[in-house]
Write a protein that holds these residues in place. Structure first.
Motif, short mmCIF file in Angstrom:
data_model
loop_
_atom_site.label_atom_id
_atom_site.label_comp_id
_atom_site.label_asym_id
_atom_site.label_seq_id
_atom_site.Cartn_x
_atom_site.Cartn_y
_atom_site.Cartn_z
N SER A 23 65.77 14.25 9.49
CA SER A 23 67.12 13.76 9.77
C SER A 23 67.79 13.23 8.51
CB SER A 23 67.08 12.69 10.85
OG SER A 23 68.37 12.17 11.09
N THR A 108 64.18 16.78 20.12
CA THR A 108 64.94 16.57 18.88
C THR A 108 65.52 15.17 18.95
OG1 THR A 108 65.52 18.91 18.75
CG2 THR A 108 66.82 17.37 17.42
N ASP A 110 67.56 11.99 18.98
CA ASP A 110 68.98 11.69 18.79
C ASP A 110 69.09 10.21 18.45
OD1 ASP A 110 71.68 11.37 18.79
OD2 ASP A 110 72.03 12.20 20.80
N GLU A 112 71.51 8.45 17.61
CA GLU A 112 72.69 7.75 18.10
C GLU A 112 72.48 7.19 19.51
OE1 GLU A 112 76.18 10.09 17.61
OE2 GLU A 112 75.85 10.43 15.48
N LYS A 113 71.35 7.52 20.12
CA LYS A 113 71.02 6.95 21.43
C LYS A 113 70.23 5.65 21.30
CE LYS A 113 70.98 11.31 24.01
NZ LYS A 113 70.18 12.24 24.83
N THR A 195 80.68 14.89 19.24
CA THR A 195 79.39 14.68 19.88
C THR A 195 78.45 13.83 19.03
OG1 THR A 195 78.58 16.78 18.96
CG2 THR A 195 79.53 16.83 21.18
N ARG A 196 78.64 13.83 17.70
CA ARG A 196 77.79 13.04 16.79
C ARG A 196 78.66 12.35 15.76
NH1 ARG A 196 74.66 15.79 13.46
NH2 ARG A 196 72.96 14.28 13.37
#
Length: 218
Positions: A23, A108, A110, A112-113, A195-196
């Motif tokens: 990432s 994968t 995420d 941002e969660k 979305t991101r």
């Protein structure tokens, strides 16, 4: 275990969360020193230029004296901003302590969660209300400042300067109101399509990089 870094971030998450290494590379955050240098140069240039027509200027012009302007700046930057950094750091520490199993369980991860997971599972009810109130206040402050500043740039700096220097004050006010509505609509559309968060940041950084490259003399 060291807070210092070189040209590269050099954080090795192997054995902890291996996907974090991928990432960092994919998001372009490996050369962290470049980001720090940009921030340092921007701060020096902004200080040398004097008061800039940014969001802080709105608050400075609302004060009645230089003393009040100085107190306002000190209050905002020391008393109000510093606790928000501590709160963000605390959320990161909670995520590192408790959320690694959740991230490993994702095919994968995420990242941002992480914030919703920390807030819903690991923050007590009373503290959660204070944290959410702080986040909403920060959002509203940034939202209001941006929505107030952008129409002035469009109408005063572009329309009035290049297209209609003799525009009346009443027309300027009406154009600013129209610009505010249009900017709000565009912002809502961008928010629904995004979305991101990192994608938006990379898009802005890429646009700035291309602008600086194009500005270089041949």
């Amino acid at each position: 275990m060291s807070p210092f870094f070189g040209w590269k971030l050099d954080l090795d998450w192997s054995g902890i969360l291996a996907s974090a290494n991928d990432s960092i590379r994919q998001d372009g955050n490996e050369f962290f020193m470049v980001v720090i240098l940009f921030m340092a140069v921007k701060g020096v240039l902004a200080s040398m230029a004097g008061p800039a027509p940014d969001y802080d200027m709105q608050r400075i012009l609302a004060t009645r004296s230089p003393r009040e302007a100085s107190l306002m700046s000190a209050w905002v930057n020391v008393v109000l901003m510093f606790p928000s950094y501590l709160m963000s750091t605390g959320i990161v520490m909670l995520a590192l302590a408790f959320c690694l199993p959740d991230l490993r369980a994702m095919a994968t991860p995420d990242f941002e969660k992480i914030l919703p997971i920390v807030l819903t599972r690991y923050v007590p009810v009373g503290v959660l209300g204070v944290v959410l109130a702080g986040f909403i206040s920060a959002f509203m402050a940034n939202f209001a400042a941006t929505l107030n500043a952008a129409p002035a740039y469009l109408v005063n700096d572009i329309y009035k300067r290049f297209y209609n220097p003799g525009v009346s004050g009443r027309a300027e006010v009406n154009l600013c109101r129209l610009a505010s509505v249009l900017i709000l609509i565009v912002g809502i559309v961008f928010g629904l399509l995004t979305t991101r968060i990192i994608d938006v940041m990379m898009w802005l950084a890429g646009a700035l990089g291309r602008r600086l490259r194009d500005a270089q003399p041949a």
